[in-house]
Design a protein around this motif. Sequence first.
Motif, mmCIF file in Angstrom:
data_model
loop_
_atom_site.group_PDB
_atom_site.id
_atom_site.type_symbol
_atom_site.label_atom_id
_atom_site.label_comp_id
_atom_site.label_asym_id
_atom_site.label_seq_id
_atom_site.Cartn_x
_atom_site.Cartn_y
_atom_site.Cartn_z
ATOM 1 N N PRO A 1 -4.488 -4.285 -1.690
ATOM 2 C CA PRO A 1 -3.073 -4.028 -1.381
ATOM 3 C C PRO A 1 -2.823 -2.682 -1.000
ATOM 4 O O PRO A 1 -2.035 -2.390 -0.244
ATOM 5 C CB PRO A 1 -2.502 -4.501 -2.503
ATOM 6 C CG PRO A 1 -3.356 -4.540 -3.683
ATOM 7 C CD PRO A 1 -4.777 -4.668 -2.988
ATOM 8 N N LEU B 1 -1.312 -1.274 2.636
ATOM 9 C CA LEU B 1 -0.101 -0.522 2.794
ATOM 10 C C LEU B 1 -0.495 0.953 3.320
ATOM 11 O O LEU B 1 0.480 1.259 4.153
ATOM 12 C CB LEU B 1 0.508 -0.159 1.274
ATOM 13 C CG LEU B 1 1.811 0.515 1.207
ATOM 14 C CD1 LEU B 1 2.963 -0.057 2.101
ATOM 15 C CD2 LEU B 1 2.288 0.855 -0.201
ATOM 16 N N ALA C 1 3.374 -2.055 -2.548
ATOM 17 C CA ALA C 1 1.904 -2.774 -2.869
ATOM 18 C C ALA C 1 1.983 -2.992 -4.591
ATOM 19 O O ALA C 1 2.477 -2.066 -4.921
ATOM 20 C CB ALA C 1 0.830 -1.688 -2.552
ATOM 21 N N VAL D 1 1.655 -7.353 -0.842
ATOM 22 C CA VAL D 1 2.317 -6.412 -0.119
ATOM 23 C C VAL D 1 3.624 -6.685 0.535
ATOM 24 O O VAL D 1 3.346 -7.946 1.033
ATOM 25 C CB VAL D 1 1.338 -5.651 1.117
ATOM 26 C CG1 VAL D 1 2.082 -4.554 1.767
ATOM 27 C CG2 VAL D 1 0.040 -5.189 0.360
#
Length: 369
Positions: A140, A144, A274, A281
């Motif tokens: 995640p 991001l 995140a 996300v």
Amino acid sequence: MAEIVRYGIIGVGMMGREHLINLFHLREEGAAVVSVADPHVPSQQAALDLARSFNWPVQVFSGHKELLDSGLCDVVIVSTPNMTHYEILMDIISHPKPHHVLVEKPLCTTVAHCKKVVDAARKRPDILVQVGLEYRYMPPVAKLIEIVKAGKVGPVRMVAIREHRFPFLVKVNNWNRFNANTGGTLVEKCCHFFDLMRLFAGANPVCVMASGAMDVNHKDEIYNGKVPDIIDNAYVIVEFDNGCRGMLDLCMFAEGSKNEQEISVVGDVGKGEAFVPESIVRFGTRTAGRQGVQTIQAADQRIKYDGLHHGSSYLEHLNFLSSIKTKGAQAPAVDLGDGLISVAIGVAAQLSIERRRFVTMEEVICHEE
């Protein structure tokens, strides 16, 4: 068959054995652990048992110098207590045989020691060094980073990171209970987050303001007549040279949290978030508003072992192994400069708490001895 890259692990406590397992899952890419070093006999035995379960014959040494002198390894992993990193790294860098190095965070416990390691490594172009700031690789977080670097949130103005988690784990001889050994909580644990702030901001830190204390954890513990002095909660504000600012919200007595890490990056155009370990996300723009927020389930199909850090250690090793195989044509993703700055922000934050004022990065990097 892939060319075999021979690894030695210096320090085979919990994290050292985690590295061993990750490298086993990279055996098809050519990774093989051939030796380990640790003065703590129970850790030695645990690593030996683990290696045997993988059918890996490993040579065991009580000290890192013996491992280096053995000539068995191409690469060494340094996963020893923080306060030992400096001496071990200097011994590796000065050794006649070149060994590539993956050193666990933090690089060292002081800025002065980090700088000496950086200077020494510059004289050894035959050695690759990567610093274990593996949070960059968590799916995640990586997603991001991709969103932010693609310009989807616009110029980044604010980065907020919340880590609400459990207390420090028990380590060999309880070394992690004291600032003198760890560099302080904001160096030991939070260098990860300062590294991410700098990455998202795309800039270097200018000054730091922090407030924190030891309020709940470890207060009833005594080791060799001493009570631990590591803080268990803090707020930290970091100002960057492009006008961006970052904020860390740390609490280490917050087991009742759905997510351990929540990261928010806000720019002129939009916002990305995140969440770990949910591995979600979220991304939205100002023009689309709340109804336009997208939720993305982040995953990385390359991960063969999730381990203690949601697959990020596996990806870290995959990346470093690729750098080694290309003989440095692909530079390590997290280098010694990144390691130094992440420590320096943590040192500045610890100093800010102690002195109850803003601390400039210049005074920490240029004047800390």
